[in-house]
Design a protein around this motif. Structure first.
Motif, PDB file in Angstrom:
ATOM      1  N   UNK A  69       0.777  -1.356  -0.229  1.00  0.00           N
ATOM      2  CA  UNK A  69       0.088  -0.083   0.037  1.00  0.00           C
ATOM      3  C   UNK A  69       1.135   1.399   0.348  1.00  0.00           C
ATOM      4  N   UNK A  70       0.717   2.048  -0.936  1.00  0.00           N
ATOM      5  CA  UNK A  70       1.221   3.306  -0.922  1.00  0.00           C
ATOM      6  C   UNK A  70       2.832   3.246  -1.310  1.00  0.00           C
ATOM      7  N   UNK A  71       3.664   1.757  -2.376  1.00  0.00           N
ATOM      8  CA  UNK A  71       4.404   2.111  -2.903  1.00  0.00           C
ATOM      9  C   UNK A  71       4.630   2.375  -4.248  1.00  0.00           C
ATOM     10  N   UNK A  72       5.466   3.358  -4.612  1.00  0.00           N
ATOM     11  CA  UNK A  72       6.010   3.129  -5.762  1.00  0.00           C
ATOM     12  C   UNK A  72       6.469   2.105  -6.550  1.00  0.00           C
ATOM     13  N   UNK A  73       6.172   1.338  -7.219  1.00  0.00           N
ATOM     14  CA  UNK A  73       6.388   0.164  -8.444  1.00  0.00           C
ATOM     15  C   UNK A  73       6.936   0.484  -9.497  1.00  0.00           C
ATOM     16  N   UNK A  74       8.101   0.753  -9.309  1.00  0.00           N
ATOM     17  CA  UNK A  74       9.085   0.958 -10.797  1.00  0.00           C
ATOM     18  C   UNK A  74      10.183  -0.269 -10.875  1.00  0.00           C
ATOM     19  N   UNK A  75      10.297  -1.427 -10.400  1.00  0.00           N
ATOM     20  CA  UNK A  75      10.907  -2.532 -10.799  1.00  0.00           C
ATOM     21  C   UNK A  75      10.543  -2.836 -12.450  1.00  0.00           C
ATOM     22  N   UNK A  76      11.197  -4.390 -12.751  1.00  0.00           N
ATOM     23  CA  UNK A  76      11.020  -4.668 -13.822  1.00  0.00           C
ATOM     24  C   UNK A  76       9.627  -5.467 -14.521  1.00  0.00           C
ATOM     25  N   UNK A  77       9.126  -5.911 -15.002  1.00  0.00           N
ATOM     26  CA  UNK A  77       7.929  -6.391 -15.572  1.00  0.00           C
ATOM     27  C   UNK A  77       7.565  -7.493 -14.403  1.00  0.00           C
ATOM     28  N   UNK A  78       6.316  -7.189 -14.476  1.00  0.00           N
ATOM     29  CA  UNK A  78       5.861  -8.477 -13.132  1.00  0.00           C
ATOM     30  C   UNK A  78       5.163  -9.533 -13.908  1.00  0.00           C
ATOM     31  N   UNK A  79       5.520 -10.655 -14.253  1.00  0.00           N
ATOM     32  CA  UNK A  79       4.993 -11.733 -15.168  1.00  0.00           C
ATOM     33  C   UNK A  79       4.985 -12.411 -14.124  1.00  0.00           C
ATOM     34  N   UNK A  80       3.595 -13.364 -14.399  1.00  0.00           N
ATOM     35  CA  UNK A  80       3.424 -14.804 -13.547  1.00  0.00           C
ATOM     36  C   UNK A  80       3.394 -14.311 -12.165  1.00  0.00           C
ATOM     37  N   UNK A  81       2.802 -12.778 -11.271  1.00  0.00           N
ATOM     38  CA  UNK A  81       3.101 -12.584 -10.250  1.00  0.00           C
ATOM     39  C   UNK A  81       1.536 -12.555  -9.661  1.00  0.00           C
ATOM     40  N   UNK A  82       2.146 -13.561  -8.414  1.00  0.00           N
ATOM     41  CA  UNK A  82       0.430 -13.239  -7.807  1.00  0.00           C
ATOM     42  C   UNK A  82      -0.073 -12.697  -6.649  1.00  0.00           C
ATOM     43  N   UNK A  83      -1.038 -11.461  -7.408  1.00  0.00           N
ATOM     44  CA  UNK A  83      -1.079 -10.664  -6.133  1.00  0.00           C
ATOM     45  C   UNK A  83      -2.410 -10.512  -5.561  1.00  0.00           C
ATOM     46  N   UNK A  84      -2.771 -12.319  -5.262  1.00  0.00           N
ATOM     47  CA  UNK A  84      -3.783 -12.528  -4.824  1.00  0.00           C
ATOM     48  C   UNK A  84      -3.620 -11.681  -3.216  1.00  0.00           C
TER      49      UNK A  84
END
Length: 237
Positions: free
Chosen positions: A43-58
């Motif tokens: 929450x509130x985080x800036x996400x600037x990393x590389x592309x996210x492939x197959x990540x489970x954000x559930x």
């Protein structure tokens, strides 16, 4: 006296600036390539990393997160908290966002392609210049949302609700999309609807006499967004 006033100003800034609530360990795991972010606190985080492939954000908390130019492919967002998140130039490819609550979310210049958005809620969201391509958005709710520009292409929008929706110039373009016939008079007066496939409102029973959105929304002349050519899908932003 000046010193006291200075301390007061500093304290005021600290007290009025919202604290970042994310878990740094979760942010570090995501940046390191961990694909199991189930239940993570971002929450509130800036996400600037590389592309996210197959990540489970559930089940993850991404409320108020900032996602600029990020690519999410084959990611699972079911049950994730995305309230008030900021999406700018992001791309969602083949992601599962079914039932997601995008209420109050700001989408700007992004893509959603071949995603599952069934029964998602965009109530009060601001959607600007977004390309929607071959998504399943049946049953989604766009009540009180604002749509500005962009193009929806080959969408299954059966059962979408558009109550009190607002359109801003340039107008959104609907191309080969299925929409409940209940909204035909309203949408026809607001945006280009030449390729819309009107379907019976089987999932949500609506009394057409009570759909009086025209009186609440200003009508604009249809304008094709810049760079969009007839019969073509524009490139990603």
């Amino acid at each position: 006296m000046k010193r006291i006033l200075g301390l007061i100003c500093v304290l005021t800034v600290l007290l009025t600036t919202p604290a970042l609530a994310f878990n740094q360990a979760d942010v570090d795991r995501l940046a390191a390539g961990d694909k199991n972010m189930q239940g993570a606190d971002l929450s509130g985080a800036p996400l600037f990393a590389d592309p996210y492939d197959g990540v489970n954000f559930s089940g993850a908390n991404l409320s108020n997160a900032t996602m600029i130019g990020r690519v999410f492919q084959n990611c699972d967002f079911r049950g994730a908290n995305l309230r008030d998140a900021q999406f700018r130039s992001a791309r969602f490819l083949e992601c599962d966002l079914s039932g997601q609550d995008f209420s109050g979310v700001s989408f700007s210049h992004q893509q959603m392609m071949q995603c599952t958005l069934r029964n998602a809620r965009f109530n009060g969201a601001f959607v600007e210049n977004v390309l929607m391509h071959q998504n399943d958005i049946a049953g989604a709710k766009f009540d009180k949302a604002t749509l500005k520009g962009g193009r929806w292409y080959q969408e299954d929008g059966t059962g979408i609700t558009w109550d009190n929706i607002k359109f801003q110039q340039p107008s959104i373009v609907l191309d080969a999309i299925k929409i409940s016939e209940v909204y035909k008079p309203y949408l026809s007066s607001q945006i280009p609807v030449g390729k819309v496939q009107w379907v019976a409102s089987s999932g949500r029973q609506v009394d057409p006499s009570k759909v009086q959105l025209n009186k609440k929304v200003k009508t604009y002349e249809p304008v094709t967004p810049k760079g969009v050519q007839k019969g073509m899908v524009p490139k990603a932003p």
